[in-house]
Design a protein around this motif. Structure first.
Motif, PDB file in Angstrom:
ATOM      1  N   LEU A  39       0.823  -1.216   0.000  1.00 24.98           N
ATOM      2  CA  LEU A  39       0.000   0.000   0.000  1.00 24.98           C
ATOM      3  C   LEU A  39       0.852   1.259   0.000  1.00 24.98           C
ATOM      4  O   LEU A  39       0.551   2.226  -0.714  1.00 24.98           O
ATOM      5  CB  LEU A  39      -0.927  -0.003   1.212  1.00 24.98           C
ATOM      6  N   THR A  40       1.907   1.265   0.803  1.00 25.58           N
ATOM      7  CA  THR A  40       2.752   2.457   0.865  1.00 25.58           C
ATOM      8  C   THR A  40       3.451   2.689  -0.465  1.00 25.58           C
ATOM      9  O   THR A  40       3.556   3.833  -0.937  1.00 25.58           O
ATOM     10  CB  THR A  40       3.796   2.323   1.993  1.00 25.58           C
ATOM     11  N   TYR A  41       3.909   1.625  -1.084  1.00 25.15           N
ATOM     12  CA  TYR A  41       4.531   1.753  -2.404  1.00 25.15           C
ATOM     13  C   TYR A  41       3.505   2.195  -3.443  1.00 25.15           C
ATOM     14  O   TYR A  41       3.837   2.943  -4.371  1.00 25.15           O
ATOM     15  CB  TYR A  41       5.167   0.427  -2.809  1.00 25.15           C
ATOM     16  N   THR A  42       2.271   1.771  -3.284  1.00 21.63           N
ATOM     17  CA  THR A  42       1.195   2.230  -4.162  1.00 21.63           C
ATOM     18  C   THR A  42       1.051   3.746  -4.063  1.00 21.63           C
ATOM     19  O   THR A  42       0.887   4.440  -5.084  1.00 21.63           O
ATOM     20  CB  THR A  42      -0.138   1.567  -3.782  1.00 21.63           C
ATOM     21  N   GLY A  43       1.079   4.271  -2.826  1.00 21.85           N
ATOM     22  CA  GLY A  43       1.015   5.714  -2.650  1.00 21.85           C
ATOM     23  C   GLY A  43       2.169   6.427  -3.313  1.00 21.85           C
ATOM     24  O   GLY A  43       2.002   7.505  -3.911  1.00 21.85           O
ATOM     25  N   TYR A  44       3.350   5.829  -3.226  1.00 25.06           N
ATOM     26  CA  TYR A  44       4.525   6.422  -3.884  1.00 25.06           C
ATOM     27  C   TYR A  44       4.344   6.439  -5.406  1.00 25.06           C
ATOM     28  O   TYR A  44       4.679   7.434  -6.069  1.00 25.06           O
ATOM     29  CB  TYR A  44       5.772   5.635  -3.501  1.00 25.06           C
ATOM     30  N   LEU A  45       3.808   5.354  -5.959  1.00 25.69           N
ATOM     31  CA  LEU A  45       3.559   5.321  -7.405  1.00 25.69           C
ATOM     32  C   LEU A  45       2.521   6.352  -7.818  1.00 25.69           C
ATOM     33  O   LEU A  45       2.612   6.947  -8.901  1.00 25.69           O
ATOM     34  CB  LEU A  45       3.110   3.920  -7.818  1.00 25.69           C
ATOM     35  N   ALA A  46       1.540   6.585  -6.951  1.00 22.21           N
ATOM     36  CA  ALA A  46       0.561   7.637  -7.227  1.00 22.21           C
ATOM     37  C   ALA A  46       1.227   9.009  -7.180  1.00 22.21           C
ATOM     38  O   ALA A  46       0.924   9.904  -7.984  1.00 22.21           O
ATOM     39  CB  ALA A  46      -0.585   7.566  -6.226  1.00 22.21           C
ATOM     40  N   TYR A  47       2.143   9.204  -6.240  1.00 19.17           N
ATOM     41  CA  TYR A  47       2.911  10.449  -6.130  1.00 19.17           C
ATOM     42  C   TYR A  47       3.723  10.692  -7.404  1.00 19.17           C
ATOM     43  O   TYR A  47       3.828  11.827  -7.892  1.00 19.17           O
ATOM     44  CB  TYR A  47       3.814  10.367  -4.909  1.00 19.17           C
ATOM     45  N   LYS A  48       4.298   9.620  -7.959  1.00 17.40           N
ATOM     46  CA  LYS A  48       5.114   9.730  -9.174  1.00 17.40           C
ATOM     47  C   LYS A  48       4.271   9.834 -10.429  1.00 17.40           C
ATOM     48  O   LYS A  48       4.792  10.126 -11.505  1.00 17.40           O
ATOM     49  CB  LYS A  48       6.030   8.508  -9.282  1.00 17.40           C
ATOM     50  N   GLY A  49       2.965   9.592 -10.318  1.00 15.72           N
ATOM     51  CA  GLY A  49       2.096   9.651 -11.476  1.00 15.72           C
ATOM     52  C   GLY A  49       2.012   8.364 -12.255  1.00 15.72           C
ATOM     53  O   GLY A  49       1.378   8.309 -13.314  1.00 15.72           O
ATOM     54  N   VAL A  50       2.644   7.299 -11.737  1.00 13.06           N
ATOM     55  CA  VAL A  50       2.587   6.000 -12.406  1.00 13.06           C
ATOM     56  C   VAL A  50       1.197   5.399 -12.269  1.00 13.06           C
ATOM     57  O   VAL A  50       0.673   4.783 -13.208  1.00 13.06           O
ATOM     58  CB  VAL A  50       3.650   5.047 -11.813  1.00 13.06           C
ATOM     59  N   LEU A  51       0.597   5.546 -11.098  1.00 12.93           N
ATOM     60  CA  LEU A  51      -0.777   5.126 -10.852  1.00 12.93           C
ATOM     61  C   LEU A  51      -1.608   6.355 -10.524  1.00 12.93           C
ATOM     62  O   LEU A  51      -1.085   7.363 -10.053  1.00 12.93           O
ATOM     63  CB  LEU A  51      -0.849   4.130  -9.676  1.00 12.93           C
ATOM     64  N   LYS A  52      -2.899   6.254 -10.751  1.00  9.76           N
ATOM     65  CA  LYS A  52      -3.800   7.339 -10.377  1.00  9.76           C
ATOM     66  C   LYS A  52      -4.326   7.086  -8.973  1.00  9.76           C
ATOM     67  O   LYS A  52      -4.643   5.949  -8.605  1.00  9.76           O
ATOM     68  CB  LYS A  52      -4.954   7.436 -11.378  1.00  9.76           C
TER      69      LYS A  52
END
Length: 213
Positions: A39-52
């Motif tokens: 989940l935390t890595y998911t948030g990081y990917l959202a921060y980077k714009g990789v995931l919405k």
């Protein structure tokens, strides 16, 4: 290969499906992928714009709910028959379930609500709730609300701290660890005090009254 590298590869290959499939596996007690880190890595990917952000939260919440629901119904449908047939080998008896069911009424719902923040508890609380036949409506209210909070908190950590998410995650994991250890110690002390109080009361009740001798 390090665990984080495994998670990175899973997201690179499957995207949101890691959340829809991986989080149920975490709830069922599979060690990969670990829920908090994912989940935390998911948030990081959202921060980077990789995931919405919104689809990530929705997929994570759906995965958490699926996992907890599956474990609940496994416990509900199979738990009691297994205890009745094999319980004596595990020192479990049907009357133990009844006593546990009664004890659940005191703190069980609160434990169900925070269980997602407790690795090791999260993986078994669904089975347990099903085995002791917690009403599904009660289970859903506390488990699904707790899972929503869990998803938002840990995805939020990765999103808010961005490139520093690993340092923040390590600190917060340690913080939760100390909180739960402290809570366990307090609970143990309270139970010990209550047990000693009841033991003392029984001794006083069985002690002969000297005035009547």
């Amino acid at each position: 290969m390090k665990l984080l590298q495994v998670i990175e590869q899973l997201f690179a290959q499957y995207g949101y499906w890691v959340l829809l499939i991986g989080l149920p596996l975490d709830a069922i007690a599979s060690p990969i992928p670990p829920g908090n880190t994912t989940l935390t890595y998911t948030g990081y990917l959202a921060y980077k714009g990789v995931l919405k952000w919104l689809p990530a939260v929705a997929a994570a919440y759906a995965g958490a709910v699926i996992g907890m629901t599956v474990t609940y119904w496994i416990g509900y449908k199979l738990g009691v028959p297994l205890v009745e047939r094999y319980g004596r080998w595990l020192l479990l008896k049907p009357d133990h379930l009844e006593k546990t069911r009664k004890s659940y009424g005191k703190y069980g719902n609160r434990l169900l609500f925070i269980s997602y923040f407790m690795p090791g508890v999260r993986q078994f609380i669904g089975y347990f709730a099903g085995i002791i036949r917690v009403p599904y409506s009660t289970f859903a209210l506390y488990a699904y609300t707790g899972s929503a909070l869990w998803v938002i908190v840990f995805i939020g950590i990765g999103y808010i701290f961005g490139d520093q998410w690993q340092a923040a995650f390590t600190w917060i994991e340690r913080f939760f660890k100390y909180i739960f250890i402290g809570a366990a110690v307090v609970a143990a002390v309270v139970l010990l005090v209550r047990w000693r109080g009841k033991a003392g009361a029984r001794v006083r009740a069985n002690k002969p009254d000297r005035e009547t001798e």
